[in-house]
Design a protein around this motif. Sequence first.
Motif, short mmCIF file in Angstrom:
data_model
loop_
_atom_site.label_atom_id
_atom_site.label_comp_id
_atom_site.label_asym_id
_atom_site.label_seq_id
_atom_site.Cartn_x
_atom_site.Cartn_y
_atom_site.Cartn_z
N GLU A 1 -107.90 -18.23 34.37
CA GLU A 1 -106.85 -17.71 33.49
C GLU A 1 -105.46 -18.18 33.92
OE1 GLU A 1 -107.34 -13.50 33.18
OE2 GLU A 1 -109.20 -13.70 32.07
N THR A 2 -105.38 -19.45 34.24
CA THR A 2 -104.08 -20.04 34.60
C THR A 2 -103.72 -21.13 33.60
OG1 THR A 2 -105.17 -21.62 36.07
CG2 THR A 2 -104.34 -19.56 37.06
N ASP A 3 -104.24 -20.99 32.39
CA ASP A 3 -103.98 -21.99 31.35
C ASP A 3 -102.50 -22.03 31.06
OD1 ASP A 3 -104.50 -23.93 29.56
OD2 ASP A 3 -105.22 -22.60 27.98
N ASP A 4 -101.92 -23.17 31.08
CA ASP A 4 -100.49 -23.35 30.88
C ASP A 4 -100.23 -23.64 29.40
OD1 ASP A 4 -97.83 -23.62 31.36
OD2 ASP A 4 -97.97 -25.63 32.22
N LEU A 5 -99.67 -22.66 28.67
CA LEU A 5 -99.34 -22.83 27.26
C LEU A 5 -97.83 -22.82 27.13
CD1 LEU A 5 -101.83 -20.26 25.72
CD2 LEU A 5 -102.11 -22.73 25.82
N LYS B 1 -110.01 -29.94 34.57
CA LYS B 1 -108.80 -29.16 34.82
C LYS B 1 -108.67 -28.04 33.79
CE LYS B 1 -103.80 -29.62 35.10
NZ LYS B 1 -102.65 -30.52 34.92
N GLU B 2 -108.89 -28.33 32.53
CA GLU B 2 -108.80 -27.31 31.48
C GLU B 2 -109.84 -26.22 31.67
OE1 GLU B 2 -106.62 -26.79 28.96
OE2 GLU B 2 -105.45 -28.44 29.79
N ILE B 3 -111.06 -26.59 32.02
CA ILE B 3 -112.10 -25.58 32.26
C ILE B 3 -111.71 -24.70 33.44
CG2 ILE B 3 -114.49 -25.27 33.04
CD1 ILE B 3 -115.20 -27.72 31.34
N ASP B 4 -111.21 -25.33 34.50
CA ASP B 4 -110.80 -24.57 35.67
C ASP B 4 -109.67 -23.61 35.32
OD1 ASP B 4 -111.03 -24.04 38.48
OD2 ASP B 4 -109.09 -25.07 38.73
N GLU B 5 -108.72 -24.07 34.50
CA GLU B 5 -107.62 -23.19 34.10
C GLU B 5 -108.13 -22.04 33.25
OE1 GLU B 5 -104.84 -25.78 32.15
OE2 GLU B 5 -104.00 -26.52 34.02
#
Length: 92
Positions: free
Chosen positions: A79-83, A71-75
Amino acid sequence: MKAAFFINPYLKKMKNLILFLAAILALSLNACRETTQEKTEEAVEAIGEDIEDNAEKAGEKIEEGAEKVKKEIDEEIHETDDLNNEEANNQA
């Protein structure tokens, strides 16, 4: 010679008593050995079950970790990483 005559029946009785006690000891040791073997087999089975359960739990944790990494790699790729509940695109 008379003294030797009295000693021999006494020795024969002692010999029989010692042989009888040795036979009882041998039988009791054999019974203990069987009990010990049964307990050892039960302990080995319990250890095997514990190993199996823990291996299954470890496998589940590994799968959970792999899903998180995926999931993290996909984000990151999309560029949809949730910070902090904000998308990475808004941070830039």
